[in-house]
Enzyme design. Structure first.
Site, PDB file in Angstrom:
ATOM      1  N   PRO A 135       0.823  -1.222   0.000  1.00 14.52           N
ATOM      2  CA  PRO A 135       0.000   0.000   0.000  1.00 14.52           C
ATOM      3  C   PRO A 135       0.852   1.264   0.000  1.00 14.52           C
ATOM      4  CG  PRO A 135      -0.662  -1.523   1.750  1.00 14.52           C
ATOM      5  CD  PRO A 135       0.638  -2.021   1.207  1.00 14.52           C
ATOM      6  N   GLU A 136       0.526   2.172  -0.913  1.00  9.29           N
ATOM      7  CA  GLU A 136       1.166   3.480  -0.969  1.00  9.29           C
ATOM      8  C   GLU A 136       0.079   4.535  -0.757  1.00  9.29           C
ATOM      9  OE1 GLU A 136       3.728   3.887  -4.414  1.00  9.29           O
ATOM     10  OE2 GLU A 136       4.181   1.755  -4.439  1.00  9.29           O
TER      11      GLU A 136
END
Ligand SMILES: [Zn+2]
Length: 274
Positions: free
Chosen positions: A2-3
């Site tokens: 996840p960014e």
């Protein structure tokens, strides 16, 4: 992994579901995801009886804002997911590390198969320190070409690595760093300080562009990321270079190259990126 776009998608899903709800208990199954000095007992003591005043984001961190200016900061690590029990499909979340029970009978579930994620409970003071350790928000007005340029000019690290350093720009990971460098026509191995003013300007626009489009597509899923409803993100087919080694460049048709830069893959088009 996840960014910023994946964290933002989770935040937008959680905000209407959680704002105004009250936490009545915390149950910790895997205490290793608590960031010291947080312990299961301290977490339960800190959140019990508190109303959720909002849900926000800083970089890749999902923040559940509590009464009295406390913040439960969730760093999703490699595979962290946050979901409400009413939105979770049975059997989908098998690695629940923390459950926060809500007064209305629902619960907030933190699920993390690989357990690189971390939960921290911040006071206003400790949050100020944490917040100051993170760099510019790339979608905010503070992320100007001038400030970006000033920060790149003093660094000799490859620009791909530079983009991953959360102390400079917060929220960008390997996927969107590689995609932005492709859009800007800049090779990942270039030393940050060698970027021209025009290249820095293009890279700033490219970063904002790819992050906004990825948020609109609800993020990128390889295997583990899910939004707060347990759904996959839709941005994978839009990736131009990331995870596309050997495939044709969408702009010129050259084969996309993969190299290893400080233990992480970097992808680029040898023709379009200089
Ligand atoms: Zn190309």
């Amino acid at each position: 992994m996840p960014e910023l776009p994946e964290a933002e998608t989770i935040v937008r899903d959680l905000r209407p579901r959680l704002t105004g709800a009250t936490i009545v208990d915390a149950r910790v199954r895997h205490a290793d995801i608590l960031n010291p000095p947080l312990t299961p007992r301290r977490l339960a003591h800190g959140v019990r009886g508190r109303r959720i005043s909002g849900v926000s984001r800083r970089g890749k961190i999902v923040i559940i804002e509590l009464q009295h200016d406390l913040r439960l900061a969730i760093n999703l690590g490699m595979s962290g997911r946050v979901v409400t029990s009413d939105a979770a499909r049975a059997g989908e979340f098998r690695h629940i590390a923390v459950t926060l029970a809500l007064e209305d009978g629902r619960a907030i579930l933190y699920d993390d198969a690989r357990r690189f994620g971390r939960l921290a409970l911040h006071t206003p003071l400790s949050w100020r320190v944490r917040d100051a350790s993170l760099g510019l928000e790339p979608l905010s007005n503070e992320f100007t070409a001038e400030r970006f340029r000033a920060l790149t000019r003093v660094s000799a690290v490859p620009i791909r690595n530079w983009l991953l350093d959360q102390r400079r720009v917060a929220g960008v990971g390997n996927i969107y760093a590689n995609e932005a460098l492709f859009l800007a026509g800049v090779r990942p191995t270039r030393r940050a300080r060698t970027l021209t003013r025009a290249e820095v300007g293009r890279l700033r626009e490219a970063l904002r562009n790819v992050l906004v489009r990825a948020i609109a597509a609800r993020g990128t899923t390889f295997s583990l990321y899910r939004d707060a409803s347990g759904e996959e993100g839709g941005f994978y087919p839009a990736l131009a270079v990331y995870d596309r080694a050997g495939q044709p460049c969408p702009r010129c048709g050259s084969g996309i190259k993969r190299i290893v830069l400080t233990n992480r893959s970097a992808f680029y088009c040898p023709t379009c990126q200089r």
